[in-house]
Design an enzyme around this catalytic site. Structure first.
Site, PDB file in Angstrom:
ATOM      1  CG  HIS A   1      -2.010  -0.927   1.265  1.00 61.68           C
ATOM      2  ND1 HIS A   1      -2.169  -1.871   2.247  1.00 61.68           N
ATOM      3  CD2 HIS A   1      -3.044  -1.092   0.409  1.00 61.68           C
ATOM      4  CE1 HIS A   1      -3.259  -2.573   2.001  1.00 61.68           C
ATOM      5  NE2 HIS A   1      -3.812  -2.131   0.889  1.00 61.68           N
TER       6      HIS A   1
ATOM      7  CB  CYS B   1      -3.331  -1.497   8.543  1.00 61.49           C
ATOM      8  SG  CYS B   1      -1.647  -1.543   8.107  1.00 61.49           S
TER       9      CYS B   1
HETATM   10  C1  CIR Z   1      -3.571  -7.627   3.369  1.00 55.59           C
HETATM   11  O1  CIR Z   1      -2.770  -8.123   2.575  1.00 55.59           O
HETATM   12  O2  CIR Z   1      -4.612  -7.067   2.987  1.00 55.59           O
HETATM   13  C2  CIR Z   1      -3.299  -7.732   4.846  1.00 55.59           C
HETATM   14  N1  CIR Z   1      -2.620  -8.957   5.120  1.00 55.59           N
HETATM   15  C3  CIR Z   1      -2.472  -6.558   5.309  1.00 55.59           C
HETATM   16  C4  CIR Z   1      -3.175  -5.257   5.146  1.00 55.59           C
HETATM   17  C5  CIR Z   1      -2.387  -4.118   5.648  1.00 55.59           C
HETATM   18  N2  CIR Z   1      -3.103  -2.915   5.479  1.00 55.59           N
HETATM   19  C6  CIR Z   1      -2.530  -1.742   5.188  1.00 55.59           C
HETATM   20  O3  CIR Z   1      -1.325  -1.647   4.950  1.00 55.59           O
HETATM   21  N3  CIR Z   1      -3.336  -0.692   5.083  1.00 55.59           N
END
Ligand code: CIR
Length: 264
Positions: free
Chosen positions: A170, A257
């Site tokens: 992201h 997150c």
């Molecule tokens: C994903 O791949 O969606 C989750 N394992 C990690 C999400 C992390 N979110 C973020 O950086 N906003």
């Protein structure tokens, strides 16, 4: 005109969602070990407690075992300008998180806005006081951005479409806001030129994983274990709080997150 100074980091509220045991099946790009659910829960509790200690009102939503990554509440929704916008998460296994997030945030905000087309993960959006920087990525596409832009305009944000570097999950995996005009970023992301007009402090070499930090009122919350970053931020006058998020990092998650932060 409404005074918007500080609206990107002065908050009265935060919401978060407890991690389920299914977090061990969370998505991750590079393989690697499963997070340990008990350790994850401990780290998450310390994280939520810190927001509470600052005096913020914190709502903790219950774990959703059917959605292993649902602890990462930043992705299915965006809080901006005192409103909640339900997004369309770009990973197939996470798409269904939008519905329970709608229910949870409607309780908090009274009503929510939403996008109906394309894909956007909140992790690709960095809000400053006046702008929304949106990184096109594997999870966020042009169609989703086109759906979101008019909403952000209505809420008083200019939108700046940028690019999340290849191999970075992201946009905010590689940056975080320090104050109204200053961004902390990896040199990889900063070198793309996406922060033109902002002040940028670059993450020290080898400490890129500390770039995903949060400014929450008087504190910069950063990940434990990055001493050069901690010293650098303190030398710039920031009040730093370190929190461990080693378990979240095993599934590509970071500090930003696991909460949505806003003022009501
Ligand atoms: C994903 O791949 O969606 C989750 N394992 C990690 C999400 C992390 N979110 C973020 O950086 N906003």
């Amino acid at each position: 005109m409404t005074n918007i100074t500080g609206r990107s980091f002065r908050f009265t509220h935060a919401v978060s969602r407890s991690p389920g045991k299914s977090i061990s099946n969370g998505l991750r790009a590079g393989g690697g070990p499963n997070p340990n659910p008990e350790n994850f829960a401990r780290e998450h509790e310390a994280y939520v407690n810190f927001f509470k200690e600052t005096g913020a009102k914190v709502a903790l939503f219950p774990a959703l075992e059917a959605f292993p990554d649902s602890v990462f509440v930043e992705d299915p929704a965006l809080c901006a300008g005192g409103k909640a916008i339900i997004l369309r998460p770009g990973a197939e296994s996470r798409f269904g998180e939008a519905e329970p997030m709608t229910a949870a945030l409607t309780e908090v905000f009274g009503s929510v806005m939403s996008i109906e087309t394309g894909f956007v993960d909140g992790g690709d959006i960095l809000l400053t006081d006046s702008e929304a920087l949106i990184g096109i990525s594997e999870r966020t596409n042009d169609e989703g951005v086109a759906a979101l832009e008019p909403i952000l305009t209505e809420l008083g944000y200019k939108t700046r479409i940028v690019h999340t570097p290849e191999g970075v999950l992201h946009f905010k995996s590689d940056c975080g806001l320090l104050d109204s005009e200053t961004v902390f970023s990896t040199s990889l992301l900063a070198s793309s030129g996406c922060f033109e007009g902002n002040k940028v402090i670059t993450a020290p070499d080898g400490e890129e994983a500390a770039a995903n930090l949060i400014r929450f009122n008087d504190f910069v919350i950063m990940r434990t274990g990055f001493p050069k970053t901690e010293a650098l931020l303190k030398s710039h006058g920031y009040q730093v709080k370190t929190l461990s998020c080693d378990e979240a990092a095993k599934v590509d998650g970071g500090l930003s997150c696991m909460s949505l932060r806003f003022s009501l």
